[in-house]
Write a protein that holds these residues in place. Structure first.
Motif, short mmCIF file in Angstrom:
data_model
loop_
_atom_site.label_atom_id
_atom_site.label_comp_id
_atom_site.label_asym_id
_atom_site.label_seq_id
_atom_site.Cartn_x
_atom_site.Cartn_y
_atom_site.Cartn_z
N THR A 8 0.92 -1.17 0.04
CA THR A 8 0.10 -0.16 -0.05
C THR A 8 1.03 1.30 0.03
OG1 THR A 8 -1.85 -1.09 1.15
CG2 THR A 8 -1.77 1.08 1.47
N GLU A 9 0.52 2.48 -0.70
CA GLU A 9 1.01 3.66 -0.65
C GLU A 9 0.47 4.58 0.54
OE1 GLU A 9 1.46 5.29 -4.47
OE2 GLU A 9 2.34 3.47 -5.33
N TYR A 10 0.99 5.06 1.20
CA TYR A 10 0.65 6.03 2.33
C TYR A 10 1.36 7.39 1.94
CZ TYR A 10 -1.05 2.14 5.00
OH TYR A 10 -1.79 0.89 5.12
N PHE A 11 0.63 8.54 1.82
CA PHE A 11 1.20 9.63 1.61
C PHE A 11 0.73 10.79 2.76
CE2 PHE A 11 0.73 13.89 -0.90
CZ PHE A 11 2.20 14.02 -0.98
N GLU A 12 1.53 11.60 3.16
CA GLU A 12 1.25 12.43 4.23
C GLU A 12 0.24 12.28 5.22
OE1 GLU A 12 -0.22 16.14 2.09
OE2 GLU A 12 1.97 16.65 1.72
N GLU A 13 0.54 11.10 5.52
CA GLU A 13 -0.35 10.30 6.80
C GLU A 13 0.74 10.61 8.16
OE1 GLU A 13 -2.87 7.21 6.65
OE2 GLU A 13 -3.12 7.14 4.50
N THR A 14 -0.29 10.58 9.18
CA THR A 14 0.55 10.56 10.49
C THR A 14 -0.02 9.31 11.27
OG1 THR A 14 0.62 12.99 10.89
CG2 THR A 14 0.95 11.63 12.85
N PHE A 15 1.07 8.53 11.92
CA PHE A 15 0.79 7.18 12.64
C PHE A 15 1.22 7.54 14.04
CE2 PHE A 15 1.91 6.25 8.20
CZ PHE A 15 0.56 5.46 7.71
N LYS A 16 0.35 7.36 14.95
CA LYS A 16 0.73 7.66 16.21
C LYS A 16 0.22 6.49 17.31
CE LYS A 16 0.27 11.46 19.63
NZ LYS A 16 -0.55 12.53 20.06
N GLY A 17 1.13 5.95 17.95
CA GLY A 17 1.19 5.14 19.16
C GLY A 17 0.91 3.91 18.47
N LEU A 18 1.47 3.46 17.26
CA LEU A 18 1.31 2.15 16.81
C LEU A 18 2.11 1.28 17.47
CD1 LEU A 18 1.47 2.57 12.67
CD2 LEU A 18 -0.45 2.50 14.20
N ASN A 19 1.56 0.04 17.64
CA ASN A 19 2.15 -0.93 18.61
C ASN A 19 2.40 -2.04 17.71
OD1 ASN A 19 3.56 -2.73 20.45
ND2 ASN A 19 1.97 -3.15 21.99
N ASN A 20 3.27 -2.25 16.84
CA ASN A 20 3.52 -3.19 15.75
C ASN A 20 4.90 -3.97 15.97
OD1 ASN A 20 2.17 -0.81 13.60
ND2 ASN A 20 1.28 -3.05 13.90
N ALA A 21 5.36 -4.35 17.27
CA ALA A 21 6.55 -4.97 17.46
C ALA A 21 6.28 -6.37 16.94
CB ALA A 21 6.54 -5.24 18.84
N ALA A 22 7.50 -6.94 16.42
CA ALA A 22 7.65 -8.12 15.76
C ALA A 22 6.58 -8.66 14.94
CB ALA A 22 7.50 -9.25 17.09
N GLN A 23 6.23 -7.55 13.72
CA GLN A 23 5.64 -7.75 12.71
C GLN A 23 6.27 -7.91 11.33
OE1 GLN A 23 1.50 -6.11 12.96
NE2 GLN A 23 1.65 -6.12 15.26
N GLN A 24 5.74 -8.25 10.46
CA GLN A 24 6.10 -8.08 8.97
C GLN A 24 5.20 -7.18 8.13
OE1 GLN A 24 7.85 -11.60 6.93
NE2 GLN A 24 5.91 -11.49 5.82
N PHE A 25 6.17 -6.40 7.40
CA PHE A 25 5.38 -5.51 6.31
C PHE A 25 6.18 -5.72 5.01
CE2 PHE A 25 5.45 -3.61 10.62
CZ PHE A 25 4.17 -3.46 11.06
#
Length: 199
Positions: A8-25
């Motif tokens: 996916t393409e993300y443009f000018e987005e703010t990601f706050k407080g994500l808890n994505n430990a030990a994940q695959q992207f």
């Protein structure tokens, strides 16, 4: 809760407080995005692209950046311990990727053999890091601590080490023409030449 979706393409987005430990992207493109207080520790970013992005107060320790690209990325007050930056994709047609780390923890990181001209490290803790065989010409590495970090066959031409400490750099095994050091650190460099200073 925001869920990052592969390819996916993300443009000018703010990601706050994500808890994505030990994940695959996989295959995600981030352009002009902001990451605040996110946890990506021990995660795997495979073939992702980060362009003109900012990370603040994030944990990316032990993150695997396999084949990912970075350009114009700023890290502030973040933890990036044990990151092997050599696994990322650094196109040979660039020498300056406009990377900046401010007040970050970069212990046990590897920059082995990379060409990262004009790299900026400000007020960072960079202990046990590997800069061997790399080219960091015209970089700014000020107010940092480099305890036990390795510099061998490293191009440090015109690098500014002002107010940094722990720089165990052999002047005969590295290119340091035009580099700047604080007076106390410059004296330590003389030990590699076997010079004894007396009052």
């Amino acid at each position: 809760m925001t869920i990052l979706t592969d390819s996916t393409e993300y443009f000018e987005e703010t990601f706050k407080g994500l808890n994505n430990a030990a994940q695959q992207f996989i295959g995600i493109t981030f352009e002009e995005c902001e990451f605040l207080d996110c946890d990506f520790s021990e995660s795997w970013f495979r073939a992702c692209k980060f362009t003109n992005c900012d990370f603040a107060r994030c944990n990316l320790s032990l993150t695997d950046m396999a084949n990912s690209q970075f350009f114009g990325v700023n890290f502030k007050d973040s933890k990036l311990v044990g990151v092997d930056w050599t696994r990322a994709d650094w196109p040979q047609y660039y020498r300056d990727f406009e990377l900046k780390f401010t007040r970050c923890m970069l212990n046990d990181s590897s920059f082995y053999g990379l060409t990262l001209n004009e790299l900026v490290l400000e007020e960072c803790k960079v202990h046990d890091a590997d800069f061997r065989e790399g080219d960091f010409t015209d970089s700014q590495m000020t107010h940092c601590t480099f305890d036990r970090s390795l510099f061998v066959h490293t191009n440090l031409t015109r690098v500014d080490f002002s107010d940094s400490t722990g720089c165990a750099i052999d002047v005969l095994a590295n290119e340091i023409k035009g580099a700047k050091f604080s007076t106390e650190e410059a004296i330590h460099l003389l030990t590699s030449l076997g010079i004894e200073l007396v009052d």
